[in-house]
Write a protein that holds these residues in place. Structure first.
Motif, PDB file in Angstrom:
ATOM      1  N   GLY A   1      40.012  41.501  49.576  1.00 48.48           N
ATOM      2  CA  GLY A   1      38.360  41.459  49.416  1.00 48.48           C
ATOM      3  C   GLY A   1      38.094  39.982  49.250  1.00 48.48           C
ATOM      4  O   GLY A   1      38.415  39.670  49.155  1.00 48.48           O
ATOM      5  N   ASN A   2      36.733  40.014  50.657  1.00 51.81           N
ATOM      6  CA  ASN A   2      35.951  39.219  50.254  1.00 51.81           C
ATOM      7  C   ASN A   2      34.366  39.249  49.430  1.00 51.81           C
ATOM      8  O   ASN A   2      33.896  40.637  49.202  1.00 51.81           O
ATOM      9  CB  ASN A   2      34.953  38.996  51.761  1.00 51.81           C
ATOM     10  N   PRO A   3      34.032  38.503  48.204  1.00 47.23           N
ATOM     11  CA  PRO A   3      33.328  39.029  47.160  1.00 47.23           C
ATOM     12  C   PRO A   3      32.324  39.518  47.312  1.00 47.23           C
ATOM     13  O   PRO A   3      31.130  40.108  46.845  1.00 47.23           O
ATOM     14  CB  PRO A   3      34.044  37.673  46.083  1.00 47.23           C
ATOM     15  N   SER A   4      31.691  39.285  48.745  1.00 47.30           N
ATOM     16  CA  SER A   4      30.141  39.379  48.623  1.00 47.30           C
ATOM     17  C   SER A   4      30.833  40.711  49.729  1.00 47.30           C
ATOM     18  O   SER A   4      29.365  41.041  50.133  1.00 47.30           O
ATOM     19  CB  SER A   4      29.754  38.442  49.962  1.00 47.30           C
ATOM     20  N   SER A   5      31.888  41.117  50.109  1.00 49.44           N
ATOM     21  CA  SER A   5      31.666  42.795  50.864  1.00 49.44           C
ATOM     22  C   SER A   5      30.993  44.288  49.697  1.00 49.44           C
ATOM     23  O   SER A   5      31.161  43.781  48.761  1.00 49.44           O
ATOM     24  CB  SER A   5      32.712  42.602  51.085  1.00 49.44           C
ATOM     25  N   ILE A   6      31.115  44.819  49.727  1.00 55.41           N
ATOM     26  CA  ILE A   6      30.256  46.077  49.040  1.00 55.41           C
ATOM     27  C   ILE A   6      31.328  46.790  49.354  1.00 55.41           C
ATOM     28  O   ILE A   6      32.003  47.912  48.561  1.00 55.41           O
ATOM     29  CB  ILE A   6      29.365  46.349  49.585  1.00 55.41           C
ATOM     30  N   HIS A   7      32.031  47.198  49.497  1.00 56.55           N
ATOM     31  CA  HIS A   7      33.648  48.360  50.332  1.00 56.55           C
ATOM     32  C   HIS A   7      34.353  48.279  48.581  1.00 56.55           C
ATOM     33  O   HIS A   7      34.577  46.832  47.749  1.00 56.55           O
ATOM     34  CB  HIS A   7      34.163  48.298  51.267  1.00 56.55           C
ATOM     35  N   ALA A   8      35.356  48.535  48.538  1.00 58.84           N
ATOM     36  CA  ALA A   8      36.189  48.663  46.779  1.00 58.84           C
ATOM     37  C   ALA A   8      37.300  47.476  46.786  1.00 58.84           C
ATOM     38  O   ALA A   8      36.762  46.871  46.042  1.00 58.84           O
ATOM     39  CB  ALA A   8      37.270  50.071  46.907  1.00 58.84           C
ATOM     40  N   GLU A   9      37.800  46.778  48.130  1.00 57.20           N
ATOM     41  CA  GLU A   9      38.055  45.425  48.287  1.00 57.20           C
ATOM     42  C   GLU A   9      37.288  44.032  47.559  1.00 57.20           C
ATOM     43  O   GLU A   9      38.118  43.865  47.085  1.00 57.20           O
ATOM     44  CB  GLU A   9      39.499  45.337  49.379  1.00 57.20           C
ATOM     45  N   GLY A  10      36.227  44.528  48.449  1.00 64.12           N
ATOM     46  CA  GLY A  10      35.395  43.940  47.995  1.00 64.12           C
ATOM     47  C   GLY A  10      34.938  43.420  46.822  1.00 64.12           C
ATOM     48  O   GLY A  10      34.805  42.534  46.350  1.00 64.12           O
ATOM     49  N   ARG A  11      34.788  44.935  46.116  1.00 58.07           N
ATOM     50  CA  ARG A  11      33.989  44.725  44.645  1.00 58.07           C
ATOM     51  C   ARG A  11      35.493  44.407  43.785  1.00 58.07           C
ATOM     52  O   ARG A  11      34.735  43.985  42.456  1.00 58.07           O
ATOM     53  CB  ARG A  11      34.230  46.664  44.334  1.00 58.07           C
ATOM     54  N   ALA A  12      36.892  44.689  44.325  1.00 59.67           N
ATOM     55  CA  ALA A  12      37.730  43.908  43.403  1.00 59.67           C
ATOM     56  C   ALA A  12      37.220  42.371  43.213  1.00 59.67           C
ATOM     57  O   ALA A  12      37.255  41.645  42.100  1.00 59.67           O
ATOM     58  CB  ALA A  12      38.875  44.967  44.021  1.00 59.67           C
ATOM     59  N   ALA A  13      37.054  41.905  44.388  1.00 59.72           N
ATOM     60  CA  ALA A  13      37.735  40.744  44.645  1.00 59.72           C
ATOM     61  C   ALA A  13      35.781  39.993  43.275  1.00 59.72           C
ATOM     62  O   ALA A  13      36.443  38.794  43.457  1.00 59.72           O
ATOM     63  CB  ALA A  13      37.056  39.933  46.316  1.00 59.72           C
ATOM     64  N   ARG A  14      35.608  40.396  43.738  1.00 63.01           N
ATOM     65  CA  ARG A  14      33.966  40.137  43.117  1.00 63.01           C
ATOM     66  C   ARG A  14      34.303  40.246  41.612  1.00 63.01           C
ATOM     67  O   ARG A  14      34.013  39.841  41.002  1.00 63.01           O
ATOM     68  CB  ARG A  14      33.057  41.005  43.558  1.00 63.01           C
TER      69      ARG A  14
END
Length: 389
Positions: free
Chosen positions: A32-45
């Motif tokens: 995920g991209n840290p700026s994305s709001i889906h689960a993968e993005g949240r994990a990266a964040r």
């Protein structure tokens, strides 16, 4: 690590720790991209913010005060762009920096030449506080930015940041930035306790991957506008998708460094002192730079009269020892050291300066290998000079 060689150039870059490399490898699998709001993005964040907290912990700051960058140079350039100011003040009109600053400060600012003044250092490389007092008095009606490194990259000399901050506060309209690239992870630093307005650091100096760093800003200090424009990442100051794996690696390196201080500093200082004693035994006329001042526990900078640094570096490298010249390097070309010049070191002696810098993977055998190789260098020098070693 190849232990057939002794790597004693940690101030240039510290080898990545195995645990850091493992953390980087794990982060590479986060899709995920840290700026994305889906689960993968949240994990990266979550991984990104975990790294931010670890870096903040190493320097005594709050996570929200840390802005990630590509390294110490970018961070210092941003701070010294002229856009840094306290929220209730205008931007600074003058820059005062020590005469021994790294080029990222000395050549990385955007102040006009007439608004920049160099603060002298003494023979040990410590900033002249009386000169700072005089300039602040003369600039009583101006907003001033003071930039002084926490420790010098060549000599390891530690600067009196607390005293500098106290003088800035007495002046009333001064900001203090410290290039802490060489100090972070080697000595304890507490951004909040020191009362600094800004601090900059680079991950690869404390065993993180190259290409990541950070700037730290006090709560009442800001930068006007983004220094990298784009999508709004990093408080809208440093836009662009963050290099998540490298930043996770920097967080892990920060965690390890914080946990190992001060025991590791004591261990490394003992190795540094053994190297210094060995140099003196082999070359009684050797001069250790900054010896009269507080220094980083890992740094030994010295010269032997008549020694040519580039030739010595080659000889040591061929003997399996990696050290540096005391002079500043650019694209592999050795130039005269501005630091040693500011300390009043004669050019002939400065031209023979060598820097030995130790770190987490340095062991007794590395110091022994260095001293054996250096003995051959000194013996050759003394033979050319017609005297016994």
């Amino acid at each position: 690590m190849d232990k057939t060689r002794a790597y004693l150039d940690h101030n240039a870059t510290a080898p990545v720790r195995p645990d850091v490399a493992a953390a980087v490898a794990r982060a590479l699998t986060l899709p995920g991209n840290p700026s994305s709001i889906h689960a993968e993005g949240r994990a990266a964040r979550a991984a990104l913010e975990g790294a931010r907290a670890q870096v903040a912990g190493l320097v005594g700051a709050k996570p929200g005060q840390v802005v990630f960058t590509s390294g110490g140079t970018e961070a210092a350039n941003a701070i010294l762009s002229g856009a840094l100011h306290r929220r209730v003040w205008p931007e600074p009109t003058h820059l005062l920096h020590s005469a021994s600053e790294h080029p990222c400060v000395a050549a990385g600012h955007r102040f006009p030449d007439e608004a920049v003044e160099l603060l002298p250092v003494d023979a040990a490389g410590v900033i002249d506080l009386a000169a700072l007092d005089a300039r602040l008095t003369a600039l009583a009606e101006e907003c001033v930015l003071i930039s002084v490194h926490a420790a010098n990259n060549e000599t390891g000399v530690i600067q009196p940041l607390a005293e500098i901050v106290a003088r800035a506060r007495a002046h009333g309209r001064s900001l203090v930035h410290s290039d802490a690239v060489q100090a972070v992870g080697k000595i304890p630093l507490d951004f909040s306790a020191l009362g600094l307005d800004a601090l900059t650091l680079s991950g690869h100096k404390f065993a993180a991957p190259k290409g990541v760093g950070a700037l730290v800003l006090a709560d009442d200090v800001t930068l006007d506008g983004a220094f990298v424009r784009g999508g709004g990442q990093e408080k809208r100051l440093r836009c662009g998708t963050e290099s998540l794996p490298s930043l996770v690696g920097m967080g892990e390196a920060a965690r390890i460094a914080a946990e190992s201080l001060p025991a590791e500093a004591e261990r490394i200082a003992a190795l540094r002192d053994r190297a210094a004693a060995g140099v003196r035994a082999l070359a009684p006329d050797a001069v250790v730079f900054g010896e009269g001042a507080l220094r980083l526990p890992n740094t030994l900078s010295f010269a032997v009269p008549g020694l040519d640094a580039p030739a010595a570096l080659i000889a040591l490298d061929l003997a399996g020892v990696a050290v540096s010249s005391g002079s500043a390097c650019s694209s592999g070309k050795v130039a005269r050291s501005a630091t040693l010049a500011a300390m009043g070191v004669p050019p002939a002696l400065a031209g023979g300066a060598l820097r030995v810098s130790l770190g987490w993977n340095t062991v007794e055998e590395d110091v022994t290998r260095f001293l054996h190789a250096f003995e051959r260098v000194v013996t050759s020098l003394y033979e050319r000079q017609g005297r016994a070693a």
